[in-house]
Scaffold this motif. Sequence first.
Motif, mmCIF file in Angstrom:
data_model
loop_
_atom_site.group_PDB
_atom_site.id
_atom_site.type_symbol
_atom_site.label_atom_id
_atom_site.label_comp_id
_atom_site.label_asym_id
_atom_site.label_seq_id
_atom_site.Cartn_x
_atom_site.Cartn_y
_atom_site.Cartn_z
ATOM 1 N N LEU A 1 0.798 -1.179 -0.009
ATOM 2 C CA LEU A 1 -0.081 -0.032 0.124
ATOM 3 C C LEU A 1 0.821 1.447 -0.042
ATOM 4 C CD1 LEU A 1 -2.696 -1.019 2.838
ATOM 5 C CD2 LEU A 1 -2.754 -1.223 0.183
ATOM 6 N N PHE B 1 -7.213 6.265 -2.034
ATOM 7 C CA PHE B 1 -8.106 5.583 -0.877
ATOM 8 C C PHE B 1 -9.206 6.652 -0.722
ATOM 9 C CE2 PHE B 1 -4.404 3.188 -0.336
ATOM 10 C CZ PHE B 1 -4.691 1.855 -0.069
ATOM 11 N N LEU C 1 -5.365 -6.563 -0.731
ATOM 12 C CA LEU C 1 -6.806 -6.334 -0.600
ATOM 13 C C LEU C 1 -7.332 -7.242 0.559
ATOM 14 C CD1 LEU C 1 -8.370 -6.571 -4.215
ATOM 15 C CD2 LEU C 1 -8.140 -4.710 -2.595
ATOM 16 N N LEU D 1 -6.546 -5.170 3.642
ATOM 17 C CA LEU D 1 -7.447 -4.024 3.782
ATOM 18 C C LEU D 1 -8.939 -4.534 4.524
ATOM 19 C CD1 LEU D 1 -7.052 -2.005 0.500
ATOM 20 C CD2 LEU D 1 -6.499 -1.364 2.915
ATOM 21 N N ASP E 1 -15.006 -5.423 -3.726
ATOM 22 C CA ASP E 1 -13.555 -5.392 -4.114
ATOM 23 C C ASP E 1 -13.341 -6.817 -4.869
ATOM 24 O OD1 ASP E 1 -13.151 -2.913 -3.082
ATOM 25 O OD2 ASP E 1 -12.005 -3.557 -1.170
ATOM 26 N N SER F 1 -12.490 4.831 -0.214
ATOM 27 C CA SER F 1 -12.531 3.884 0.862
ATOM 28 C C SER F 1 -13.337 4.140 2.059
ATOM 29 C CB SER F 1 -10.994 3.553 1.256
ATOM 30 O OG SER F 1 -10.322 3.291 -0.025
ATOM 31 N N HIS G 1 -11.764 -0.879 -0.280
ATOM 32 C CA HIS G 1 -11.167 0.091 -1.103
ATOM 33 C C HIS G 1 -12.277 0.994 -2.112
ATOM 34 C CE1 HIS G 1 -8.796 1.934 -4.358
ATOM 35 N NE2 HIS G 1 -7.669 1.678 -3.636
#
Length: 395
Positions: free
Chosen positions: A224, A308, A277, A280, A347, A311, A287
Amino acid sequence: MFKCNHSLSVIPPKPFYNYTNCPGYSIYYGLQNSAGNFKVPSSLAQCTVYQVAIRDSPTDDPFDFLSPEFQIQVQLSDDCNKCLRHRGGQCQLDIHKNFFCAKEDKTLAWKLGIGIGLLVIIIIGLLIMWRCKRRVPTFYHKYTESDSVYHGVPVFSFKDLEVATKKFDSSRELGEGGFGTVYYGKLKDGREVAVKRLYQHNFKRVEQFMNEIKILTRLRHRNLVTLYGCTSQHSHELLLVYEYISNGTVTSHLRGESGILPWHIRMKVALETATALAYLHASEIIHRDVKTNNILLDDTFWIKVADFGLSKLFPNDVTHVSTAPQGSPGYVDPEYHQCYRLTSKSDVYSFGVVLVELISSMPAVDMSRDKEEINLVSYPKNYPSFFLKNFSRGS
């Protein structure tokens, strides 16, 4: 102004004017003298009276000189003026409505109370500032240029970032998104950065600004992008400062703009994107804008998921969040688009579109294709042999 029904057969006195453009009644109007001793003429006594503010002298049409504003002037007595200006008192009336000048009772106890109260407030404020300063990790102070921190990230001045990007020179543009333009910059300490300049006309820019800061300060992952800092929320421009990823987007490589991606690199992109992902989602974040244009590559083809702005925090103990669909065309989960039900699977659907792009090198949406094939997701179903051929050749 007087409103008189025609049935009254009014003969207006001079110097009154008659405005006769109204059905059933007439309007007579004239100026009241400044002395304030105006008396209603007997011929107009049965009419309805209106007092209105005016700009200038009357004309043939009263509505040309009516004013929506008026002033009120209060004339104080000489005794009240002396009380206020020379004695420092207050003008009041006693129970018999006679004027008297009331002096403030500034006793010693009252003065001491105010002084002690102010001292206590100052001490509490200093203690709060000291505690807050202790809580800021040294990691953040290391990268602070203006020695201030905002929501856990260093604050840069607009002037410093303007210098870093050479006044946001168009030759330094790295890309453009839904919320702002990204520029290449170099800070005073030598770090290369990507500076996102949020659009001035975007009414949601403060929301997006705060959202990216809130999301990225929760995250630490090698796949990230890292947020280095931002300008203050009160700055005349909202800027976000990220680490600079030098090798462009996956999109640019798939289109041949930055070189062709070999198959093993495509597999690496897919694996590292899936890892990002998964992190996250484990961190309770969706996201909402997974696409090849938001997957960046460095010189070693290590991937970094970026952008983001859309997000959303998503607690693991809920099944879905009801929210208006957002994202990029071609990547939005159909169930989310139709039912307004956002889940982590949204996502996953977008990631599936990324996989099809990695296999085919074709864009997610292409208006030049046939109507049934504009969205790339229709290709595996319509042309399975095409994808099997590409997959087997790549493997």
